[in-house]
Write an enzyme that holds these catalytic residues in place. Structure first.
Site, PDB file in Angstrom:
ATOM      1  N   ARG A   1       0.928  -1.274  -0.013  1.00 13.55           N
ATOM      2  CA  ARG A   1      -0.129   0.016   0.033  1.00 13.55           C
ATOM      3  C   ARG A   1       1.077   1.178   0.234  1.00 13.55           C
ATOM      4  O   ARG A   1       0.477   2.227  -0.568  1.00 13.55           O
ATOM      5  CB  ARG A   1      -0.856  -0.055   1.223  1.00 13.55           C
TER       6      ARG A   1
ATOM      7  N   ARG B   1     -11.683  -1.235  -0.284  1.00 15.65           N
ATOM      8  CA  ARG B   1     -10.864  -0.983   0.511  1.00 15.65           C
ATOM      9  C   ARG B   1      -9.801   0.039  -0.360  1.00 15.65           C
ATOM     10  O   ARG B   1      -9.038   0.796   0.258  1.00 15.65           O
ATOM     11  CB  ARG B   1      -9.984  -2.130   0.694  1.00 15.65           C
TER      12      ARG B   1
END
Ligand code: HPA
Length: 234
Positions: A24, A217
């Protein structure tokens, strides 16, 4: 270089965004920063430094749980001079009025223990967010009409929790959500005179047992990066 970060002195910006997941960190650096450069890949933990609207920023993974975050935050602060550290991550909601995808800005975090509990001994230190960051993040979220909650959370040492009675007590006392890193981040920031904030989105719900699909998400992660960058620099 430190034990866990391969960056050279000067490679890390004063402002650091910390998602749990190293991939991420890579995604956010490539998506949001100009000229991102990978500054750490020791043990597969990734950190990138670039600029956002001309401001230098590092996005560095924290790993999962307070011991992991503590290693990286200690080295980022003490060895590389990080001054503003913003966790961006997910959490499990503990209140009925908190819904999936909502944003939570943690004022404080309850714990059973943190990596600092050993030397605090009998003291129950109350870790708290930097008010300036919190204030700005709140206004950014409100301006974007994102559902936002501000309040206390719980930083747990376990994901697979065997203490439903504790969750009940926290629900009773208004704790908004559970995650696994913020209390130690706030404690270290207090110790070293830094600013810290946890910007979280609700990925699952302890009461309804709902969970966010993986596409959602990604978009909530983007929202958190934007809130964190604006709070740090706007
Ligand atoms: N527990 C702990 N950490 C979490 C959770 C949870 O339910 N959801 C997201 N992070």
């Amino acid at each position: 270089m430190t034990v866990h970060i391969g960056a050279q002195p000067g490679d890390i910006a004063e402002t650091v965004l910390m998602p749990g997941d190293p991939l991420r960190a890579k995604w956010a650096a490539e998506r949001f920063l100009d000229d991102p450069v990978c500054v750490n890949e020791v043990r597969g933990m990734l950190g990138f430094t670039g600029t956002w609207k001309g401001n230098r920023v590092t996005i560095h993974g924290s790993g999962m749980g307070m011991p992991s975050l503590s290693i990286y935050a200690n080295e980022l602060i003490k060895d590389y001079g990080a001054k503003t550290l913003i966790r961006i991550g997910s959490c499990g909601a503990m209140q009925a009025n908190v819904k999936l995808r909502d944003v939570i800005l943690a004022t404080t975090s309850s714990t059973l223990s943190t990596p600092s509990s050993g030397f605090f001994r009998e003291l129950n230190f109350a870790p708290s967010a930097d008010f300036g960051l919190l204030h700005k993040a709140f206004h950014v979220a409100e301006a974007r009409e994102m559902p936002v909650h501000v309040g206390g959370i719980y930083s747990s040492d376990v994901f697979y929790d065997e203490r439903p009675d504790l969750n009940e007590q926290m629900q009773r006392h208004g704790v908004l959500a559970v995650e696994m890193e913020a209390a130690e981040l706030y404690t270290l920031a207090a110790r070293y005179g830094c600013r810290a904030l946890a910007v979280l989105t609700v990925s699952d719900h302890l009461l309804t047992e709902e969970a966010l699909p993986s596409e959602d998400r990604q978009s909530s992660f983007s929202d958190m990066v934007e809130i964190a960058l604006e709070a740090a620099f706007a």
